[in-house]
Design a protein around this motif. Structure first.
Motif, PDB file in Angstrom:
ATOM      1  N   ARG A  60       0.869  -1.179   0.000  1.00 43.29           N
ATOM      2  CA  ARG A  60       0.000   0.000   0.000  1.00 43.29           C
ATOM      3  C   ARG A  60       0.906   1.230   0.000  1.00 43.29           C
ATOM      4  O   ARG A  60       1.624   1.474   0.954  1.00 43.29           O
ATOM      5  N   SER A 165      -3.578  -2.010  -5.053  1.00 44.01           N
ATOM      6  CA  SER A 165      -4.723  -1.383  -5.711  1.00 44.01           C
ATOM      7  C   SER A 165      -4.331  -0.960  -7.131  1.00 44.01           C
ATOM      8  O   SER A 165      -3.152  -0.788  -7.451  1.00 44.01           O
ATOM      9  N   GLU A 166      -5.343  -0.773  -7.950  1.00 43.06           N
ATOM     10  CA  GLU A 166      -5.098  -0.296  -9.315  1.00 43.06           C
ATOM     11  C   GLU A 166      -4.482   1.102  -9.270  1.00 43.06           C
ATOM     12  O   GLU A 166      -3.609   1.433 -10.058  1.00 43.06           O
ATOM     13  N   ARG A 167      -4.937   1.933  -8.323  1.00 46.07           N
ATOM     14  CA  ARG A 167      -4.367   3.283  -8.171  1.00 46.07           C
ATOM     15  C   ARG A 167      -2.868   3.213  -7.909  1.00 46.07           C
ATOM     16  O   ARG A 167      -2.087   3.964  -8.491  1.00 46.07           O
TER      17      ARG A 167
END
Length: 192
Positions: A60, A165-167
């Motif tokens: 993350r 995450s894609e972000r």
């Protein structure tokens, strides 16, 4: 509770509790307003608490907020994480420095990340729970993400990335983010 300054990141601190252990497990104070106040941080300035749970290898980051930024207290409440802070405050004496920490549910150490620093972590256990205490309500419009694999940062993530995450996967380079932040700062200074 002991407080240790993080030399590589101006204004960052580690708060190390003194757990009381017995046959049942342990008890530890993880937040003490007077200890936080003793290093110049307003303990009443925190407005939201959040919790993330991650599986082994989940990454993350690297995250920060534009505008006034976001200061946070970060603690691994269960499991273990490899935690990273990068100073992106242009006026800081530790600008562009980075520091790595292993935060663990065993130690319950809390890391204070000053506003203007990017933060991210990778789960070293399955699961790893990370608690956040932030000083401003979250506004998704201010979210900024930097590529976790940016060669300029060269962060030595300890495990292969199992998921993100894609972000985070599509995040821009450090150079692009610094350029964006500079443009936003200039615009904010010029605005009436």
């Amino acid at each position: 509770m002991n407080v240790t300054e993080v030399p590589a990141i101006a204004g960052a601190y580690l708060f190390e509790p003194a757990p009381h252990a017995d046959e049942r497990g342990f008890f530890a104070r993880t937040f003490d307003r007077e200890v936080v106040r003793s290093v110049g941080i307003d303990p009443d300035g925190f407005v939201q608490d959040s919790l993330s749970r991650s599986a082994l290898g989940v990454l993350r980051g690297m995250h920060l907020r534009s505008g006034a930024g976001e200061a946070k207290l970060v603690r691994c409440s269960a499991g273990e994480v490899f935690d990273v802070v990068v100073d992106l405050r242009p006026d800081s004496p530790t600008y562009l420095n980075k520091e790595y920490f292993e935060l663990s549910g065993q130690t319950q150490v809390t890391l204070y990340v000053p506003a203007g620093c990017a933060h991210g972590f990778q789960a070293l256990t399955d699961p790893a729970d990370v608690s956040y205490r932030i000083d401003r309500p979250h506004d998704p419009a201010e979210d900024v993400t930097i590529s976790w694999a940016d060669p300029e940062l060269a962060i030595p993530w300890p495990l292969p990335v199992s998921m993100m995450s894609e972000r985070d996967r599509q995040a821009p380079s450090l150079a692009d983010v610094l350029d964006r932040l500079r443009r936003e700062f200039v615009t904010a200074e010029v605005s009436p």
